[in-house]
Design a protein around this motif. Structure first.
Motif, PDB file in Angstrom:
ATOM      1  N   SER A   2       0.832  -1.192   0.000  1.00  0.00           N
ATOM      2  CA  SER A   2       0.000   0.000   0.000  1.00  0.00           C
ATOM      3  C   SER A   2       0.873   1.250   0.000  1.00  0.00           C
ATOM      4  CB  SER A   2      -0.906   0.008   1.232  1.00  0.00           C
ATOM      5  OG  SER A   2      -0.139   0.120   2.415  1.00  0.00           O
ATOM      6  N   LEU A   3       0.250   2.341  -0.424  1.00  0.00           N
ATOM      7  CA  LEU A   3       0.949   3.621  -0.397  1.00  0.00           C
ATOM      8  C   LEU A   3       1.283   3.996   1.039  1.00  0.00           C
ATOM      9  CD1 LEU A   3       1.918   6.144  -1.884  1.00  0.00           C
ATOM     10  CD2 LEU A   3      -0.398   7.079  -1.659  1.00  0.00           C
ATOM     11  N   GLU A   4       0.410   3.607   1.964  1.00  0.00           N
ATOM     12  CA  GLU A   4       0.650   3.893   3.379  1.00  0.00           C
ATOM     13  C   GLU A   4       1.934   3.227   3.858  1.00  0.00           C
ATOM     14  OE1 GLU A   4      -2.416   2.500   5.920  1.00  0.00           O
ATOM     15  OE2 GLU A   4      -1.588   3.444   7.712  1.00  0.00           O
ATOM     16  N   PHE A   5       2.160   1.991   3.423  1.00  0.00           N
ATOM     17  CA  PHE A   5       3.390   1.291   3.810  1.00  0.00           C
ATOM     18  C   PHE A   5       4.618   2.007   3.263  1.00  0.00           C
ATOM     19  CE2 PHE A   5       6.779  -1.654   2.571  1.00  0.00           C
ATOM     20  CZ  PHE A   5       7.114  -2.170   3.814  1.00  0.00           C
ATOM     21  N   LEU A   6       4.557   2.411   1.993  1.00  0.00           N
ATOM     22  CA  LEU A   6       5.700   3.076   1.373  1.00  0.00           C
ATOM     23  C   LEU A   6       6.004   4.403   2.067  1.00  0.00           C
ATOM     24  CD1 LEU A   6       4.977   2.417  -2.416  1.00  0.00           C
ATOM     25  CD2 LEU A   6       6.677   1.292  -0.959  1.00  0.00           C
ATOM     26  N   LEU A   7       4.970   5.194   2.343  1.00  0.00           N
ATOM     27  CA  LEU A   7       5.178   6.500   2.974  1.00  0.00           C
ATOM     28  C   LEU A   7       5.689   6.343   4.401  1.00  0.00           C
ATOM     29  CD1 LEU A   7       2.038   8.467   1.702  1.00  0.00           C
ATOM     30  CD2 LEU A   7       4.409   8.678   0.919  1.00  0.00           C
ATOM     31  N   THR A   8       5.091   5.390   5.148  1.00  0.00           N
ATOM     32  CA  THR A   8       5.538   5.170   6.523  1.00  0.00           C
ATOM     33  C   THR A   8       6.976   4.684   6.553  1.00  0.00           C
ATOM     34  OG1 THR A   8       3.273   4.574   7.142  1.00  0.00           O
ATOM     35  CG2 THR A   8       5.023   3.983   8.686  1.00  0.00           C
ATOM     36  N   SER A   9       7.302   3.770   5.654  1.00  0.00           N
ATOM     37  CA  SER A   9       8.666   3.238   5.593  1.00  0.00           C
ATOM     38  C   SER A   9       9.654   4.345   5.248  1.00  0.00           C
ATOM     39  CB  SER A   9       8.757   2.120   4.544  1.00  0.00           C
ATOM     40  OG  SER A   9       7.935   1.038   4.882  1.00  0.00           O
ATOM     41  N   LEU A  10       9.274   5.218   4.306  1.00  0.00           N
ATOM     42  CA  LEU A  10      10.168   6.307   3.909  1.00  0.00           C
ATOM     43  C   LEU A  10      10.461   7.224   5.079  1.00  0.00           C
ATOM     44  CD1 LEU A  10      11.694   7.733   1.643  1.00  0.00           C
ATOM     45  CD2 LEU A  10       9.601   9.005   1.119  1.00  0.00           C
ATOM     46  N   VAL A  11       9.433   7.552   5.867  1.00  0.00           N
ATOM     47  CA  VAL A  11       9.630   8.408   7.037  1.00  0.00           C
ATOM     48  C   VAL A  11      10.573   7.737   8.027  1.00  0.00           C
ATOM     49  CG1 VAL A  11       8.508   9.420   9.050  1.00  0.00           C
ATOM     50  CG2 VAL A  11       7.439   9.612   6.804  1.00  0.00           C
ATOM     51  N   VAL A  12      10.354   6.446   8.280  1.00  0.00           N
ATOM     52  CA  VAL A  12      11.193   5.704   9.226  1.00  0.00           C
ATOM     53  C   VAL A  12      12.644   5.669   8.764  1.00  0.00           C
ATOM     54  CG1 VAL A  12      11.636   3.422  10.212  1.00  0.00           C
ATOM     55  CG2 VAL A  12       9.298   4.298  10.103  1.00  0.00           C
ATOM     56  N   VAL A  13      12.860   5.410   7.476  1.00  0.00           N
ATOM     57  CA  VAL A  13      14.218   5.300   6.938  1.00  0.00           C
ATOM     58  C   VAL A  13      14.932   6.650   6.957  1.00  0.00           C
ATOM     59  CG1 VAL A  13      15.562   4.791   4.857  1.00  0.00           C
ATOM     60  CG2 VAL A  13      13.674   3.294   5.523  1.00  0.00           C
ATOM     61  N   LEU A  14      14.183   7.723   6.690  1.00  0.00           N
ATOM     62  CA  LEU A  14      14.791   9.058   6.645  1.00  0.00           C
ATOM     63  C   LEU A  14      15.202   9.566   8.021  1.00  0.00           C
ATOM     64  CD1 LEU A  14      12.523  10.869   4.024  1.00  0.00           C
ATOM     65  CD2 LEU A  14      14.959  10.386   3.779  1.00  0.00           C
ATOM     66  N   TRP A 146       8.110 -10.042   1.487  1.00  0.00           N
ATOM     67  CA  TRP A 146       8.160  -9.039   0.426  1.00  0.00           C
ATOM     68  C   TRP A 146       8.213  -7.627   1.005  1.00  0.00           C
ATOM     69  CZ3 TRP A 146       9.707  -7.609  -3.932  1.00  0.00           C
ATOM     70  CH2 TRP A 146       9.122  -6.575  -4.659  1.00  0.00           C
ATOM     71  N   LEU A 147       7.430  -7.355   2.054  1.00  0.00           N
ATOM     72  CA  LEU A 147       7.453  -6.040   2.678  1.00  0.00           C
ATOM     73  C   LEU A 147       8.818  -5.756   3.315  1.00  0.00           C
ATOM     74  CD1 LEU A 147       3.948  -5.822   4.419  1.00  0.00           C
ATOM     75  CD2 LEU A 147       4.690  -4.751   2.278  1.00  0.00           C
ATOM     76  N   ALA A 148       9.409  -6.776   3.931  1.00  0.00           N
ATOM     77  CA  ALA A 148      10.736  -6.605   4.528  1.00  0.00           C
ATOM     78  C   ALA A 148      11.778  -6.294   3.462  1.00  0.00           C
ATOM     79  CB  ALA A 148      11.127  -7.861   5.299  1.00  0.00           C
ATOM     80  N   ILE A 149      11.678  -6.976   2.317  1.00  0.00           N
ATOM     81  CA  ILE A 149      12.610  -6.722   1.206  1.00  0.00           C
ATOM     82  C   ILE A 149      12.459  -5.293   0.696  1.00  0.00           C
ATOM     83  CG2 ILE A 149      13.143  -7.318  -1.192  1.00  0.00           C
ATOM     84  CD1 ILE A 149      12.487 -10.224  -0.467  1.00  0.00           C
ATOM     85  N   LEU A 150      11.205  -4.854   0.548  1.00  0.00           N
ATOM     86  CA  LEU A 150      10.956  -3.478   0.100  1.00  0.00           C
ATOM     87  C   LEU A 150      11.536  -2.467   1.079  1.00  0.00           C
ATOM     88  CD1 LEU A 150       7.289  -3.579  -1.247  1.00  0.00           C
ATOM     89  CD2 LEU A 150       9.376  -3.214  -2.572  1.00  0.00           C
ATOM     90  N   PHE A 151      11.367  -2.730   2.373  1.00  0.00           N
ATOM     91  CA  PHE A 151      11.906  -1.829   3.391  1.00  0.00           C
ATOM     92  C   PHE A 151      13.428  -1.753   3.279  1.00  0.00           C
ATOM     93  CE2 PHE A 151      13.477  -0.654   7.563  1.00  0.00           C
ATOM     94  CZ  PHE A 151      12.619   0.363   7.941  1.00  0.00           C
ATOM     95  N   MET A 152      14.081  -2.894   3.068  1.00  0.00           N
ATOM     96  CA  MET A 152      15.538  -2.916   2.940  1.00  0.00           C
ATOM     97  C   MET A 152      15.985  -2.181   1.681  1.00  0.00           C
ATOM     98  SD  MET A 152      16.412  -6.787   4.238  1.00  0.00           S
ATOM     99  CE  MET A 152      18.189  -6.567   3.922  1.00  0.00           C
ATOM    100  N   MET A 153      15.239  -2.343   0.584  1.00  0.00           N
ATOM    101  CA  MET A 153      15.577  -1.640  -0.660  1.00  0.00           C
ATOM    102  C   MET A 153      15.470  -0.131  -0.467  1.00  0.00           C
ATOM    103  SD  MET A 153      13.635  -4.114  -3.417  1.00  0.00           S
ATOM    104  CE  MET A 153      13.801  -2.933  -4.754  1.00  0.00           C
ATOM    105  N   MET A 154      14.420   0.311   0.217  1.00  0.00           N
ATOM    106  CA  MET A 154      14.264   1.737   0.481  1.00  0.00           C
ATOM    107  C   MET A 154      15.382   2.248   1.379  1.00  0.00           C
ATOM    108  SD  MET A 154      10.141   2.067   1.028  1.00  0.00           S
ATOM    109  CE  MET A 154      10.237   3.845   1.257  1.00  0.00           C
ATOM    110  N   THR A 155      15.756   1.432   2.351  1.00  0.00           N
ATOM    111  CA  THR A 155      16.859   1.811   3.237  1.00  0.00           C
ATOM    112  C   THR A 155      18.137   2.030   2.448  1.00  0.00           C
ATOM    113  OG1 THR A 155      15.913   0.592   5.109  1.00  0.00           O
ATOM    114  CG2 THR A 155      18.275   1.079   5.196  1.00  0.00           C
ATOM    115  N   PHE A 156      18.452   1.099   1.558  1.00  0.00           N
ATOM    116  CA  PHE A 156      19.677   1.205   0.766  1.00  0.00           C
ATOM    117  C   PHE A 156      19.660   2.459  -0.109  1.00  0.00           C
ATOM    118  CE2 PHE A 156      21.958   0.293  -3.221  1.00  0.00           C
ATOM    119  CZ  PHE A 156      23.239   0.176  -2.710  1.00  0.00           C
ATOM    120  N   ILE A 157      18.541   2.702  -0.783  1.00  0.00           N
ATOM    121  CA  ILE A 157      18.447   3.858  -1.689  1.00  0.00           C
ATOM    122  C   ILE A 157      18.602   5.170  -0.916  1.00  0.00           C
ATOM    123  CG2 ILE A 157      16.889   5.138  -3.212  1.00  0.00           C
ATOM    124  CD1 ILE A 157      15.720   2.402  -4.057  1.00  0.00           C
TER     125      ILE A 157
END
Length: 202
Positions: A2-14, A146-157
């Motif tokens: 979901s978009l909510e997951f992507l936005l929340t993950s981005l905030v956490v990673v930043l 899959w969500l964990a992988i996405l979170f790790m990819m966002m972290t790396f980027i």
């Protein structure tokens, strides 16, 4: 997903944390390629916490005070070690003559350990990932992976982005030794603060 997951993950990673501080320190001291190695290490350091949360080890850590405290204080000790190392070891924040893969491997290993020795990560994944998966959904475990992988990819980027910023600022910094000295103190103080904060956290 979901978009909510992507936005929340981005905030956490930043949000600035040990991984961000370490990547910035390496980028300023050793340049872009070294900061990528740091980003790789910090990203790989997330893997044990993600796996632990998926297989239930995070729940064990949550219920076992002894296991949590052992990992917690290992993390505290490592953060204090990083603070001491930055202040005392000029090679951490200075341009080294040796630019071999061994140096990059050491940088990546340190980044990995910073996150592996953070017990909060496993508890974070335990609380964070299930919010975006329905318990009755088919293949829930696969979805969590899959969500964990996405979170790790966002972290790396994001961490590579931090490294790019630090590398560009590096040319300005290395011409000014006094600026580098104060940056080293700030990074060391930040690691010390994070270690103290982790030590007193419940």
């Amino acid at each position: 997903m979901s978009l909510e997951f992507l936005l929340t993950s981005l905030v956490v990673v930043l949000l600035p944390g040990t991984g961000v501080i370490y990547t910035l320190a390496i980028g300023l001291g050793r340049g872009f390629k070294a900061s990528v190695a740091a980003a790789v290490g910090c990203t790989l350091g997330i893997l044990p916490a993600a796996v632990a949360s998926i297989i239930g080890l995070a729940a064990l850590l949550h219920t076992s005070a002894l296991a949590f405290q052992v990992i917690k204080y290992l993390g505290v000790a490592y953060l204090f070690f990083m603070a001491w190392r930055i202040m005392k070891d000029d090679t951490v924040m200075e341009m080294p003559e040796d630019k071999s893969q061994i140096g990059y491997l050491r940088i990546a290993t340190t980044g990995t350990l910073l996150n592996v020795l953070n017990p909060k990560l496993s508890l974070f994944f335990l609380a964070f990932l299930p919010q975006f998966i329905s318990p009755s959904a088919p293949n829930a475990t696969a979805s969590l992976i899959w969500l964990a992988i996405l979170f790790m990819m966002m972290t790396f980027i994001v961490f590579v982005g931090y490294g790019v910023f630090a590398a560009y600022a590096r040319e300005y910094v290395i011409r000014r030794p006094d600026v580098m000295k104060w940056i080293k103190r700030c990074f060391a103080g930040t690691f010390g603060f994070l270690g103290a904060k982790l030590a007193i956290a419940n």
